[in-house]
Design an enzyme around this catalytic site. Structure first.
Site, short mmCIF file in Angstrom:
data_model
loop_
_atom_site.label_atom_id
_atom_site.label_comp_id
_atom_site.label_asym_id
_atom_site.label_seq_id
_atom_site.Cartn_x
_atom_site.Cartn_y
_atom_site.Cartn_z
N HIS A 58 -4.40 4.70 4.11
CA HIS A 58 -5.34 3.98 4.24
C HIS A 58 -6.65 4.18 3.89
O HIS A 58 -7.08 3.17 2.63
CB HIS A 58 -6.06 3.43 5.23
CG HIS A 58 -7.14 2.60 5.37
ND1 HIS A 58 -7.15 1.43 5.75
CD2 HIS A 58 -8.17 2.96 6.52
CE1 HIS A 58 -8.29 1.03 5.65
NE2 HIS A 58 -8.85 1.85 6.50
N TYR A 83 3.44 5.96 11.02
CA TYR A 83 3.44 4.44 11.42
C TYR A 83 4.04 4.02 10.07
O TYR A 83 4.52 3.01 10.13
CB TYR A 83 2.14 4.15 11.97
CG TYR A 83 0.75 4.17 10.67
CD1 TYR A 83 1.43 2.61 9.92
CD2 TYR A 83 -0.16 4.87 11.02
CE1 TYR A 83 0.22 3.00 8.75
CE2 TYR A 83 -0.91 4.59 10.06
CZ TYR A 83 -1.19 4.02 8.73
OH TYR A 83 -1.65 3.49 7.80
N ARG A 142 0.66 -1.13 0.35
CA ARG A 142 -0.03 0.25 0.19
C ARG A 142 1.01 1.17 0.12
O ARG A 142 1.52 1.96 1.43
CB ARG A 142 -0.86 -0.17 1.29
CG ARG A 142 -1.63 0.90 1.37
CD ARG A 142 -3.13 1.20 2.57
NE ARG A 142 -2.16 1.98 3.12
CZ ARG A 142 -1.61 2.26 4.49
NH1 ARG A 142 -2.60 1.66 5.16
NH2 ARG A 142 -1.15 3.46 5.52
C1 LIG Z 1 -15.24 -5.69 11.20
C2 LIG Z 1 -14.20 -4.20 11.15
N1 LIG Z 1 -13.54 -4.18 11.76
C3 LIG Z 1 -12.98 -3.40 11.98
C4 LIG Z 1 -12.79 -2.22 10.44
C5 LIG Z 1 -12.42 -1.10 10.64
N2 LIG Z 1 -11.29 -1.02 9.52
C6 LIG Z 1 -11.61 -0.56 8.19
S1 LIG Z 1 -10.43 -0.97 7.14
C7 LIG Z 1 -9.46 -1.93 8.65
C8 LIG Z 1 -8.40 -2.52 7.89
C9 LIG Z 1 -8.64 -3.75 6.61
O1 LIG Z 1 -7.37 -4.31 6.21
P1 LIG Z 1 -6.80 -4.94 5.70
O2 LIG Z 1 -7.69 -6.46 5.59
O3 LIG Z 1 -5.61 -5.46 5.00
O4 LIG Z 1 -7.67 -4.16 4.11
P2 LIG Z 1 -6.36 -3.02 3.76
O5 LIG Z 1 -7.77 -1.42 4.34
O6 LIG Z 1 -5.49 -3.06 3.93
O7 LIG Z 1 -7.21 -3.11 1.54
C10 LIG Z 1 -9.99 -2.09 9.36
C11 LIG Z 1 -9.73 -2.77 10.67
C12 LIG Z 1 -14.25 -2.68 10.04
N3 LIG Z 1 -14.17 -2.07 9.14
N4 LIG Z 1 -15.16 -3.70 10.25
#
Ligand SMILES: Cc1ncc(C[n+]2csc(CCOP(=O)(O)OP(=O)(O)O)c2C)c(N)n1
Ligand SMILES: [Mg+2]
Length: 343
Positions: A267, A276, A263
Site C-alpha cells: 500500500h 494479508y 496493486r
Molecule cells: C478519510 C480517511 N480514512 C482513512 C484513511 C487511511 N487510509 C489511507 S489510504 C487508505 C486506503 C485507500 O484505499 P483505496 O481508496 O482503494 O486507494 P489505494 O490506496 O488502494 O490506491 C486508507 C483507509 C484516510 N487517509 N482518510
C-alpha cells in the site's frame, strides 16, 4: 371466474429495478474489435511513459529506504490506468488526484522536481489553477467533491474543459464519493470520476468494501453513466477516458470510470502486505503486467525492440536522478511560509 395466482416474488418483480447484468471490462489489446485512433508516435510515447513510471516507482522505493523521501506509494501494476488517462487529458483540464497516480500528474505537466520536493515534505507547487494539477489528497475520497465542484463550475461557465477526480476502490465506499457522484448527476457536472480499482484498500479486499458487483454500477442509481474497463490495457483505458473526457467537455454528462487493475506492491512503504495479500493472487496479476501486454502489441507492429527498451529505461533513470538531486538541494522553507500559505 378464473383467478390467476402469482407468488409475491412474481407480483413484485415489475417493481424491483433490475440489477444490470455484470458488465464485461472493455478491452482493446488481445481482442478483435475496436482499433485505436492513435499514431505510431503516440503509441510509443504512451509506452515510454509506462517505462518511466516503472522506473520512477522503483527509484521512489529505494529513496524511501535510504531516508531521502518520507514515504512512497507504489504504483507498479497500475501504469496502464495512469497513462491511458493521462494521454486522454488536455491542457486546460483539471485533475484532483490521490497519492497513487503520479504518472498522470507528470503527463499533465507537474514538474518532477516539485514531485520529489513534495515527497521530501517541503511543499506542493503553487498555482494549481494554472497547471491544472491540484494537490495530492490524502483524506480518502475528498477529491471527488472537489472534482465535481470544479466540473459544475465549468458547466455553469460553459467552458470546454473537464475536471477529473481520481480515487481508489476503497474511496468509493466513502460518503464524500457517493455525495459527489449524486451531485455530478444532478448538476450535469463536466467531471470524470476515475476509479483505479486496484482491489485493495490497505488490507481490505474489494469484496469486503461493497456488495455492488462492480464499482461502475454505482453510477446507475445516480443517473451517471458508468463504464468498466480493463485497467491493465492502456489502449482500452485511453479510449474510455478520451470518450468520457469529450462527453464532459461538451456538457453531455459526467462519467464514472472503473479501471480494473491490481496493486502489485505494498500500500505504501509503511505497510507489510505479506500479512494479508495472497501470493498466488499477486502472481496471477503479474501475468497480466500492463507493460508486457502493451510491449507485445508494439513489437507486433514493429514499433519497439530491446534496444529502445534499454535506452528508454536509462534515460528515465537519468532524468529521475537529476530531479532528485535538484529537489535535495532546495532549502527547507521556514515555518512562517506554511502559516502564510494557509492564510
Ligand atoms: C478519510 C480517511 N480514512 C482513512 C484513511 C487511511 N487510509 C489511507 S489510504 C487508505 C486506503 C485507500 O484505499 P483505496 O481508496 O482503494 O486507494 P489505494 O490506496 O488502494 O490506491 C486508507 C483507509 C484516510 N487517509 N482518510
Ligand atoms: Mg485500492
Amino acid at each position: 371466474m378464473a383467478v390467476s395466482v402469482r407468488s409475491l416474488e412474481q407480483a413484485l418483480a415489475p417493481s424491483i429495478p433490475a440489477l444490470a447484468g455484470v458488465p464485461e471490462p472493455f478491452r482493446v489489446l488481445d481482442v478483435d474489435g475496436y482499433q485505436p485512433e492513435l499514431s505510431a508516435a503516440e503509441l510509443v510515447e504512451m509506452y515510454r511513459w509506462m517505462v518511466f513510471g516503472r522506473q520512477l516507482d522503483a527509484r521512489g522505493l529505494q529513496l524511501q529506504r535510504q531516508g531521502r523521501v518520507g514515504v512512497w506509494g507504489p504504483l507498479i501494476g497500475q501504469e496502464a490506468a495512469q497513462v491511458g488517462l493521462g494521454q486522454a487529458m488536455r491542457s486546460g483540464d483539471w485533475i484532483f488526484p490521490s497519492y497513487r497516480e503520479v504518472i498522470t500528474l507528470l503527463m499533465q505537466g507537474l514538474d518532477l522536481i516539485d514531485l520529489f520536493a513534495y515527497y521530501r515534505g517541503l511543499y506542493w507547487p503553487a498555482e494549481p489553477v494554472t497547471s491544472g494539477v491540484f494537490p495530492i489528497q490524502i483524506v480518502i475520497g475528498d477529491q471527488s467533491l472537489h472534482a465535481v465542484g470544479a466540473g459544475i463550475g465549468f458547466a455553469l461557465q460553459h467552458q470546454p474543459r473537464a475536471a477529473v477526480g481520481v480515487i481508489g476502490d476503497g474511496a468509493t465506499s466513502q460518503g464524500d464519493f457517493l455525495e459527489a457522484l449524486n451531485f455530478s448527476g444532478v448538476f450535469n457536472a463536466q467531471t470524470v470520476l476515475f476509479v483505479q480499482n486496484n482491489q485493495w484498500a490497505i488490507s481490505m479486499p474489494r469484496s469486503r468494501q461493497t456488495a455492488s458487483q462492480t464499482i461502475a454500477q454505482k453510477g446507475l442509481a445516480q443517473g451517471v453513466t458508468g463504464v468498466l474497463v480493463d485497467g491493465n490495457d492502456v489502449l482500452a483505458v485511453h479510449a474510455v477516458s478520451d470518450w468520457a473526457l469529450q462527453r464532459a467537455r461538451s456538457g453531455e454528462g459526467p462519467t464514472l470510470v472503473e479501471a480494473l487493475t491490481y496493486r502489485i506492491g505494498a500500500h505504501t512503504t509503511a505497510d507489510d502486505p505479506r500479512r494479508y495479500q495472497p501470493p498466488d493472487e499477486i502472481e496471477h496479476w503479474r501475468g497480466r503486467d500492463p507493460l508486457t501486454r502493451f510491449r507485445a502489441y508494439l513489437e507486433g507492429r514493429g514499433l519497439w525492440d530491446e534496444d529502445a527498451e534499454q535506452e528508454t529505461a536509462q534515460a528515465a533513470l537519468a532524468r529521475i536522478d537529476a530531479a532528485v538531486a535538484e529537489a535535495e538541494s532546495r532549502p527547507t522553507p521556514s515555518l512562517e511560509t506554511y502559516i502564510e500559505a494557509a492564510r
